[in-house]
Scaffold this motif. Structure first.
Motif, PDB file in Angstrom:
ATOM      1  N   ASP A   1      40.556  27.491  89.182  1.00  0.00           N
ATOM      2  CA  ASP A   1      41.564  27.635  88.125  1.00  0.00           C
ATOM      3  C   ASP A   1      41.114  28.720  87.143  1.00  0.00           C
ATOM      4  O   ASP A   1      40.163  28.518  86.380  1.00  0.00           O
ATOM      5  CB  ASP A   1      41.724  26.291  87.400  1.00  0.00           C
ATOM      6  CG  ASP A   1      42.829  26.310  86.342  1.00  0.00           C
ATOM      7  OD1 ASP A   1      43.217  27.409  85.898  1.00  0.00           O
ATOM      8  OD2 ASP A   1      43.293  25.223  85.951  1.00  0.00           O
ATOM      9  N   PRO A   2      41.768  29.883  87.132  1.00  0.00           N
ATOM     10  CA  PRO A   2      41.336  30.965  86.236  1.00  0.00           C
ATOM     11  C   PRO A   2      41.430  30.598  84.763  1.00  0.00           C
ATOM     12  O   PRO A   2      40.619  31.066  83.954  1.00  0.00           O
ATOM     13  CB  PRO A   2      42.275  32.124  86.588  1.00  0.00           C
ATOM     14  CG  PRO A   2      43.443  31.507  87.269  1.00  0.00           C
ATOM     15  CD  PRO A   2      42.916  30.299  87.964  1.00  0.00           C
ATOM     16  N   ALA A   3      42.390  29.748  84.401  1.00  0.00           N
ATOM     17  CA  ALA A   3      42.518  29.350  82.993  1.00  0.00           C
ATOM     18  C   ALA A   3      41.294  28.554  82.544  1.00  0.00           C
ATOM     19  O   ALA A   3      40.802  28.730  81.425  1.00  0.00           O
ATOM     20  CB  ALA A   3      43.789  28.548  82.781  1.00  0.00           C
TER      21      ALA A   3
ATOM     22  N   GLN B   1      35.442  11.969  91.676  1.00  0.00           N
ATOM     23  CA  GLN B   1      34.977  13.228  91.066  1.00  0.00           C
ATOM     24  C   GLN B   1      34.306  12.937  89.722  1.00  0.00           C
ATOM     25  O   GLN B   1      33.287  13.549  89.369  1.00  0.00           O
ATOM     26  CB  GLN B   1      36.156  14.178  90.863  1.00  0.00           C
ATOM     27  CG  GLN B   1      35.760  15.569  90.423  1.00  0.00           C
ATOM     28  CD  GLN B   1      36.141  16.623  91.438  1.00  0.00           C
ATOM     29  OE1 GLN B   1      37.018  16.412  92.256  1.00  0.00           O
ATOM     30  NE2 GLN B   1      35.492  17.766  91.392  1.00  0.00           N
ATOM     31  N   ARG B   2      34.850  11.994  88.982  1.00  0.00           N
ATOM     32  CA  ARG B   2      34.268  11.653  87.686  1.00  0.00           C
ATOM     33  C   ARG B   2      32.944  10.903  87.840  1.00  0.00           C
ATOM     34  O   ARG B   2      32.055  11.022  86.996  1.00  0.00           O
ATOM     35  CB  ARG B   2      35.274  10.850  86.858  1.00  0.00           C
ATOM     36  CG  ARG B   2      36.395  11.719  86.299  1.00  0.00           C
ATOM     37  CD  ARG B   2      37.298  10.939  85.376  1.00  0.00           C
ATOM     38  NE  ARG B   2      38.359  10.259  86.107  1.00  0.00           N
ATOM     39  CZ  ARG B   2      39.087   9.259  85.630  1.00  0.00           C
ATOM     40  NH1 ARG B   2      38.840   8.789  84.419  1.00  0.00           N
ATOM     41  NH2 ARG B   2      40.043   8.720  86.352  1.00  0.00           N
ATOM     42  N   VAL B   3      32.788  10.140  88.921  1.00  0.00           N
ATOM     43  CA  VAL B   3      31.496   9.502  89.207  1.00  0.00           C
ATOM     44  C   VAL B   3      30.439  10.581  89.443  1.00  0.00           C
ATOM     45  O   VAL B   3      29.307  10.477  88.955  1.00  0.00           O
ATOM     46  CB  VAL B   3      31.602   8.559  90.425  1.00  0.00           C
ATOM     47  CG1 VAL B   3      30.208   8.065  90.843  1.00  0.00           C
ATOM     48  CG2 VAL B   3      32.495   7.363  90.107  1.00  0.00           C
TER      49      VAL B   3
ATOM     50  N   SER C   1      38.556  20.034  90.612  1.00  0.00           N
ATOM     51  CA  SER C   1      39.620  20.261  91.586  1.00  0.00           C
ATOM     52  C   SER C   1      40.520  19.043  91.787  1.00  0.00           C
ATOM     53  O   SER C   1      41.689  19.196  92.142  1.00  0.00           O
ATOM     54  CB  SER C   1      39.029  20.688  92.931  1.00  0.00           C
ATOM     55  OG  SER C   1      38.158  19.693  93.435  1.00  0.00           O
ATOM     56  N   ALA C   2      40.003  17.832  91.576  1.00  0.00           N
ATOM     57  CA  ALA C   2      40.801  16.624  91.806  1.00  0.00           C
ATOM     58  C   ALA C   2      41.248  15.970  90.500  1.00  0.00           C
ATOM     59  O   ALA C   2      41.725  14.840  90.512  1.00  0.00           O
ATOM     60  CB  ALA C   2      40.002  15.617  92.647  1.00  0.00           C
ATOM     61  N   LEU C   3      41.102  16.686  89.384  1.00  0.00           N
ATOM     62  CA  LEU C   3      41.399  16.112  88.082  1.00  0.00           C
ATOM     63  C   LEU C   3      42.676  16.696  87.501  1.00  0.00           C
ATOM     64  O   LEU C   3      43.027  17.845  87.763  1.00  0.00           O
ATOM     65  CB  LEU C   3      40.236  16.363  87.114  1.00  0.00           C
ATOM     66  CG  LEU C   3      38.853  15.884  87.566  1.00  0.00           C
ATOM     67  CD1 LEU C   3      37.811  16.234  86.514  1.00  0.00           C
ATOM     68  CD2 LEU C   3      38.858  14.386  87.827  1.00  0.00           C
TER      69      LEU C   3
ATOM     70  N   LEU D   1      41.821  15.986  82.003  1.00  0.00           N
ATOM     71  CA  LEU D   1      40.495  15.565  82.456  1.00  0.00           C
ATOM     72  C   LEU D   1      39.669  16.761  82.918  1.00  0.00           C
ATOM     73  O   LEU D   1      38.448  16.778  82.761  1.00  0.00           O
ATOM     74  CB  LEU D   1      40.628  14.541  83.585  1.00  0.00           C
ATOM     75  CG  LEU D   1      41.046  13.132  83.157  1.00  0.00           C
ATOM     76  CD1 LEU D   1      41.320  12.270  84.388  1.00  0.00           C
ATOM     77  CD2 LEU D   1      39.975  12.485  82.288  1.00  0.00           C
ATOM     78  N   ALA D   2      40.325  17.767  83.494  1.00  0.00           N
ATOM     79  CA  ALA D   2      39.607  18.968  83.916  1.00  0.00           C
ATOM     80  C   ALA D   2      38.983  19.670  82.712  1.00  0.00           C
ATOM     81  O   ALA D   2      37.821  20.090  82.751  1.00  0.00           O
ATOM     82  CB  ALA D   2      40.554  19.913  84.657  1.00  0.00           C
ATOM     83  N   ASP D   3      39.755  19.780  81.634  1.00  0.00           N
ATOM     84  CA  ASP D   3      39.212  20.387  80.417  1.00  0.00           C
ATOM     85  C   ASP D   3      38.051  19.564  79.868  1.00  0.00           C
ATOM     86  O   ASP D   3      37.026  20.119  79.435  1.00  0.00           O
ATOM     87  CB  ASP D   3      40.312  20.503  79.354  1.00  0.00           C
ATOM     88  CG  ASP D   3      41.086  21.809  79.464  1.00  0.00           C
ATOM     89  OD1 ASP D   3      40.458  22.869  79.635  1.00  0.00           O
ATOM     90  OD2 ASP D   3      42.319  21.761  79.389  1.00  0.00           O
TER      91      ASP D   3
END
Length: 222
Positions: free
Chosen positions: A181-183, A128-130, A150-152, A156-158
């Motif tokens: 993710d609503p947040a 996902q990061r690639v 979705s996979a972080l 890392l998602a933030d």
């Protein structure tokens, strides 16, 4: 969408989020209505004009669309194929071009040490990061992100959402992201658009929504 705006598209699976992003980047023809992107209608463009639009539009697909046997550097460089000649793209498969830019993008997503690793040997979160790094080197005017986090893990998602928002803002462009993710939607986006059965049922500034309200919306549309 306004220049620099970050818009979250939310809704249950099957609500039409991925389809909307596909219509915007010209890969899915609309069954009704239409959109205008960079002043043109993606559904009406062909050949060079469509390639030019896609070169200005960076997309993170839900299924990433990476080539597993290729090394990370080549998958990241795929973000620049729209601006390269076919000859340069082929040469880069033998001797990768733009290594400084690739390394910088991978450093931003925490994968600088995996640049020459086969992509299919990475974890789901690393792949996902690639895909995120591929968009960073492309430097598009419009970023479309289909479940980019979705996979972080949460940190890392933030970071991924921060990088995508900055990338769009730096070029006076925009970010359109479907999010589960609503947040994340409230923290990183200016506006939230909710879909249900392909129709807009929510369109509000993120600042006007609370987390319980958006969580309740998710509960209603699931």
């Amino acid at each position: 969408m306004a220049a620099g705006e970050r818009v979250a598209v939310v809704g249950a699976s099957g609500a039409g989020k991925s389809t909307l992003l596909g219509v915007v980047n010209g890969s899915v023809p609309p069954t009704a209505g239409g959109v205008r992107v960079h002043g043109g209608d993606p559904a009406a463009l062909r050949g060079r004009e469509l390639r030019r639009l896609r070169a200005r539009t960076g997309t993170i697909h839900q299924h990433l669309e990476l080539v597993g046997p290729l090394r990370v550097v080549h998958n990241v460089n795929a973000g620049r194929l729209g601006s390269w000649s076919a000859a340069r793209a082929l040469r880069s498969l033998v001797q990768p071009h733009g290594l400084d830019d690739v390394r910088s993008a991978l450093e931003q997503v925490g994968l600088a040490d995996r640049m020459f690793e086969r992509t299919d040997r990475l974890s789901g979160g690393e792949r996902q990061r690639v895909a995120l790094a591929r968009v960073l080197v492309q430097r598009p005017d419009l970023v479309l992100a289909d479940e980019p986090a979705s996979a972080l893990d949460p940190a890392l998602a933030d970071e991924a959402m921060r990088l995508l928002g900055e990338l769009a803002a730096d070029r006076g462009g925009a970010l359109l992201a479907s999010l589960h993710d609503p947040a994340l939607a409230l923290r990183h986006c200016d506006r939230v658009v909710g879909l249900a059965a392909g129709r807009v049922v929510l369109d509000a500034p993120a600042a006007s929504l609370t987390l319980p309200e958006l969580e309740a919306f998710y509960g209603v549309v699931r």
